[in-house]
Design a protein around this motif. Structure first.
Motif, PDB file in Angstrom:
ATOM      1  N   ILE B   2      -2.784   0.714   3.365  1.00  0.00           N
ATOM      2  CA  ILE B   2      -3.037   1.904   2.553  1.00  0.00           C
ATOM      3  C   ILE B   2      -3.818   1.526   1.292  1.00  0.00           C
ATOM      4  O   ILE B   2      -4.573   2.328   0.773  1.00  0.00           O
ATOM      5  N   GLN B   3      -3.670   0.257   0.871  1.00  0.00           N
ATOM      6  CA  GLN B   3      -4.348  -0.166  -0.359  1.00  0.00           C
ATOM      7  C   GLN B   3      -5.849   0.034  -0.292  1.00  0.00           C
ATOM      8  O   GLN B   3      -6.492   0.210  -1.317  1.00  0.00           O
ATOM      9  N   PRO B   8      -1.295   2.839  -5.430  1.00  0.00           N
ATOM     10  CA  PRO B   8      -0.336   3.602  -6.220  1.00  0.00           C
ATOM     11  C   PRO B   8      -0.056   2.957  -7.577  1.00  0.00           C
ATOM     12  O   PRO B   8       0.115   3.665  -8.573  1.00  0.00           O
ATOM     13  N   ALA B   9      -0.006   1.610  -7.595  1.00  0.00           N
ATOM     14  CA  ALA B   9       0.316   0.931  -8.856  1.00  0.00           C
ATOM     15  C   ALA B   9      -0.774   1.194  -9.895  1.00  0.00           C
ATOM     16  O   ALA B   9      -0.494   1.471 -11.059  1.00  0.00           O
ATOM     17  N   ASN B  12      -0.503   4.601 -11.112  1.00  0.00           N
ATOM     18  CA  ASN B  12       0.649   4.715 -11.993  1.00  0.00           C
ATOM     19  C   ASN B  12       0.295   4.294 -13.423  1.00  0.00           C
ATOM     20  O   ASN B  12       0.676   4.946 -14.393  1.00  0.00           O
ATOM     21  N   PRO B  84      -3.789   9.013   0.546  1.00  0.00           N
ATOM     22  CA  PRO B  84      -2.378   9.414   0.470  1.00  0.00           C
ATOM     23  C   PRO B  84      -2.020  10.095  -0.847  1.00  0.00           C
ATOM     24  O   PRO B  84      -1.147  10.954  -0.882  1.00  0.00           O
ATOM     25  N   LEU B  85      -2.706   9.716  -1.940  1.00  0.00           N
ATOM     26  CA  LEU B  85      -2.376  10.332  -3.224  1.00  0.00           C
ATOM     27  C   LEU B  85      -2.833  11.790  -3.278  1.00  0.00           C
ATOM     28  O   LEU B  85      -2.297  12.587  -4.038  1.00  0.00           O
ATOM     29  N   MET B 225       6.356   9.698  -5.967  1.00  0.00           N
ATOM     30  CA  MET B 225       6.085   8.331  -5.522  1.00  0.00           C
ATOM     31  C   MET B 225       7.359   7.490  -5.556  1.00  0.00           C
ATOM     32  O   MET B 225       7.607   6.695  -4.653  1.00  0.00           O
ATOM     33  N   LEU B 226       8.160   7.691  -6.602  1.00  0.00           N
ATOM     34  CA  LEU B 226       9.422   6.949  -6.688  1.00  0.00           C
ATOM     35  C   LEU B 226      10.343   7.337  -5.543  1.00  0.00           C
ATOM     36  O   LEU B 226      10.987   6.477  -4.931  1.00  0.00           O
TER      37      LEU B 226
ATOM     38  N   TRP C 211       4.431   1.038  -2.434  1.00  0.00           N
ATOM     39  CA  TRP C 211       4.755   1.782  -3.660  1.00  0.00           C
ATOM     40  C   TRP C 211       5.394   0.856  -4.703  1.00  0.00           C
ATOM     41  O   TRP C 211       5.953   1.322  -5.677  1.00  0.00           O
ATOM     42  N   GLY C 213       4.433  -1.081  -7.103  1.00  0.00           N
ATOM     43  CA  GLY C 213       4.054  -1.064  -8.506  1.00  0.00           C
ATOM     44  C   GLY C 213       4.528   0.172  -9.256  1.00  0.00           C
ATOM     45  O   GLY C 213       4.332   0.268 -10.462  1.00  0.00           O
TER      46      GLY C 213
END
Lengths: 221, 244, 215
Positions: B2-3, B8-9, B12, B84-85, B225-226, C211, C213
């Motif tokens: 997915i990266q 996602p990081a 974030n 995905p985001l 996301m969490l 997920w 990070g």
């Protein structure tokens, strides 16, 4: 034989073997329409005034009940996988499904509509517009309902959710369907309404098979 | 895997940087805008002080449309580029948009009481907004209707796009229906020409609401996301147990 | 013609099931997929059928990628999954006809397929009266009722008695002799000879937390 004809033949064969499913939808249509006079009273002028709206709204509600059966049995028994792996693109399968739905549900509802109009004493000048709007509107509803059925396929909430998705989308059909009948009764031209409804039908014919096929792919994924 | 599409990081960190730039101006604009709206703008010559409801009602209506548009756009991005985001953002935006729509309906109803003497009038704008509200509810219901969350977000994304194409058609139909059934004597919400002393607080509220939406969207995306991470962790645990 | 997949990975229900998977099948050969429950045998078969899209990697025939012409790919395969695709209101023959005619199967081939799967004499029985084993056989009869070089079979012998397992084995052998290919997901030994085995557990991915990070 082309794939479209084969799929349509399959759908019709299945629908005719289970003709009770269609009959029950039409029965619901008539029963729901018969309820209104008990609620609002039998005053002839008021019923005649309500006639176009009641016929259209109850036809829509009856159609809502029929959409859940459109893909669910095929999804659960694996037929949908086989249809997806057939020689025809899924868009064509979607179109065949909508056509079969119209033939087995939309058309019977259209045929039953004048019966309800008689019960409501719709003025004679309204019948032509009633049948024309039904002829243009019921296929549009079949097409939009097909999208809703594909989107909710395999969901936990099935039918009720389907209605929640589809009802807002068919408001335009309802508005112009009843308006055309009202205009015909009042002696105004109906051409404009019918052309708009024809436009909705054409738009749905082009766009909904794409959306249905996309939704079916998600369901099979 | 997915990266390659999104990280996602990184998102974030970006969200954490952007958050104060949305949240603070939003708060300041809404407070100052409300002060102007409630105390420092003229009452309407016809409607009196009730016109002040407009300062919440109209920006809420803007937001109802704006948020739905943003949902449809991110849904399209999610479906086309499998980002995905993007799905996450549509999912996060929906309840916020539904709340703005509800506020718009509620204030419209409160405004209607003194103006028309009734809580609800089948006014073309209010009716269109009501249908938009149902579109929001449909999106959220469809999103949560599947055991597989991925299926829910993709199906809801298709619905958002269909709804977006339909919004102008519905608006046109309802306007048309309204002119047919309503006599012209009904006062339209846009009736009186708006003076600049009213326009400035209105725009402040509008921009304030938009920034507030952005801040809330970032917050909700982070929460989602969490939640997804927690789900992933418990799933990994389950998988490990079955492998042992 | 060769059918192969390169660097395939697949996500199911937010979990990465396999990654970096490679396979190739040549005419006349059979590939057996093994691996414990949940290792992704069914997922891989569905990817091969193009019902599910791989998250990464690609599938191709010697004359071009599957993604370029999905309909051509569909015409080259038969997929028999867990579900029978049978309608209770249609007779045995009508059920088979539905699918066989879509793929160009003739009446003669349909009759022959029913014979090969030991369903002779049941032609006019409605689907709702069939036992689990008979339903399975009718589902497998699709393989013989129209031609396709690639067969994708998911646990084909489930619910079958010994004589029917023999019939399936013969069917696969005939298909291979005629230059066909078969991919069979199974955890039982079907007694098919000269197969290649692909164990899905060899492609189980390392757990990764995308997920991570997010704090």
């Amino acid at each position: 034989m082309s794939a479209l004809v084969l799929i349509l033949r399959r759908e019709m064969r299945l629908a005719l073997r289970q003709i009770g499913d269609s009959a029950i939808i039409v029965l619901f249509f008539v029963l729901a329409a018969v309820l209104f006079p008990f609620g609002v009273g039998p005053e002839p002028n008021m019923l005649a005034r309500m006639a176009p709206g009641v016929v259209w709204v109850t036809a829509l509600l009856a159609a809502m009940l029929s959409f859940e059966r459109l893909f669910t049995p095929d999804f659960e028994d694996g037929s949908l996988e086989q249809l997806a792996l057939g020689p025809a693109p899924l868009e064509m399968v979607a179109l065949a499904k909508a056509a079969a739905h119209w033939l087995t549900t939309g058309l019977p509802l259209m045929i039953a509509a004048p019966l309800i109009a008689v019960l409501y004493r719709l003025p004679d000048s309204g019948y032509g517009a009633l049948m024309t709007t039904m002829a243009l509107g019921t296929p549009t509803i079949s097409l939009i309902g097909t999208v809703g059925a594909a989107l909710t396929l395999g969901s936990r909430r099935g039918g009720v959710l389907l209605s929640l998705l589809v009802i807002p989308l068919i408001v335009p059909v309802l508005i112009f369907g009843t308006a055309a009948i009202d205009a015909a009764i009042g002696g105004f031209p109906v051409r404009q309404h019918l052309m708009l409804m024809g436009g909705f039908l054409l738009g749905a014919l082009v766009l909904t098979p794409l959306a249905t096929a996309a939704a079916l792919r998600q369901a099979l994924e | 895997m997915i990266q390659q599409y999104a990280n996602p990081a990184r998102f974030n960190r970006l969200a954490a940087t952007l958050m104060p730039w949305f949240a603070w101006p939003a708060g300041i604009l809404i407070v100052v805008g409300l002060y102007f709206a409630l105390f420092n703008s003229p009452p309407d010559y016809q409607q009196g002080d009730t016109v002040r409801i407009m300062y919440v009602h109209v920006p809420a209506a803007w937001m109802a449309l704006f948020v739905y548009t943003s949902m449809a756009l991110s849904s399209a991005v999610g479906l086309i580029w499998k980002h995905p985001l993007a799905h996450l953002s549509a999912q996060a935006a929906a309840p916020i948009g539904a709340c703005f729509t509800f506020v718009c309906l509620l204030t419209g109803s409160l405004w209607g009481k003194p103006m028309w003497g009734t809580w609800w009038v089948w006014d073309a704008r209010l009716t269109s907004v009501l249908i938009l509200f149902f579109l929001y509810l449909g999106f959220m219901a469809l999103q949560n209707a599947f055991d597989d969350p991925a299926r829910g977000e993709r199906s809801a994304a298709i619905l958002a796009i269909i709804g977006f194409i339909n919004v102008p058609i519905i608006k046109f139909s309802v306007d048309w229906w309204n002119t047919l059934h309503q006599p012209a004597s009904v006062v339209k919400m846009s009736g009186p020409a708006i003076h600049s002393s009213m326009l400035i607080p209105l725009f402040m509220m509008g921009i304030g609401f938009t920034l507030y939406f952005c801040a809330l969207l970032l917050l909700r995306m982070k929460t989602l996301m969490l939640a997804r991470r927690a789900r992933g962790m418990s799933m990994a645990q389950l998988h490990q147990q079955t492998a042992e | 013609m060769r059918f192969f997949g390169e660097n395939l990975s697949c996500v199911r229900g937010e979990r990465l099931v396999f990654s970096g998977l490679e396979f190739a099948i040549d005419p006349g050969t059979a590939l057996v997929l093994t691996g414990s429950n949940g290792s992704g045998k069914t997922s891989l078969l569905r990817v091969m059928a193009s019902l599910t899209h791989p998250t990464a990697g690609h599938l191709a025939w010697q004359d071009g990628p599957v993604a370029d012409d999905p309909e051509r790919h569909h015409n080259r395969l038969h997929y028999v999954g867990h579900l029978d695709a049978l309608k209770p209101v249609l007779s045995v023959r009508e059920n088979l006809e539905t699918w066989a005619q879509l793929h160009g199967g003739t009446d003669k081939k349909i009759a022959l397929a029913l014979k090969k799967l030991r369903l002779e004499g049941f032609e006019n029985i409605p689907g709702r009266y069939l036992s689990a084993g008979q339903r399975r056989r009718l589902s497998l009869a699709r393989l013989a009722a129209s031609d396709a070089p690639l067969w994708l079979l998911d646990e084909p012998t489930i619910a079958l008695d010994a004589a029917s397992v023999d019939a399936v084995r013969t069917l696969i052998a005939e298909h291979r002799t005629a230059g066909g290919m078969a991919v069979i997901a199974t955890n039982v030994d079907l007694g098919i000879t000269e197969t290649t085995t692909l164990n899905l557990l060899d492609f189980a991915p390392a757990e990764e937390d995308v997920w991570e990070g997010v704090t």
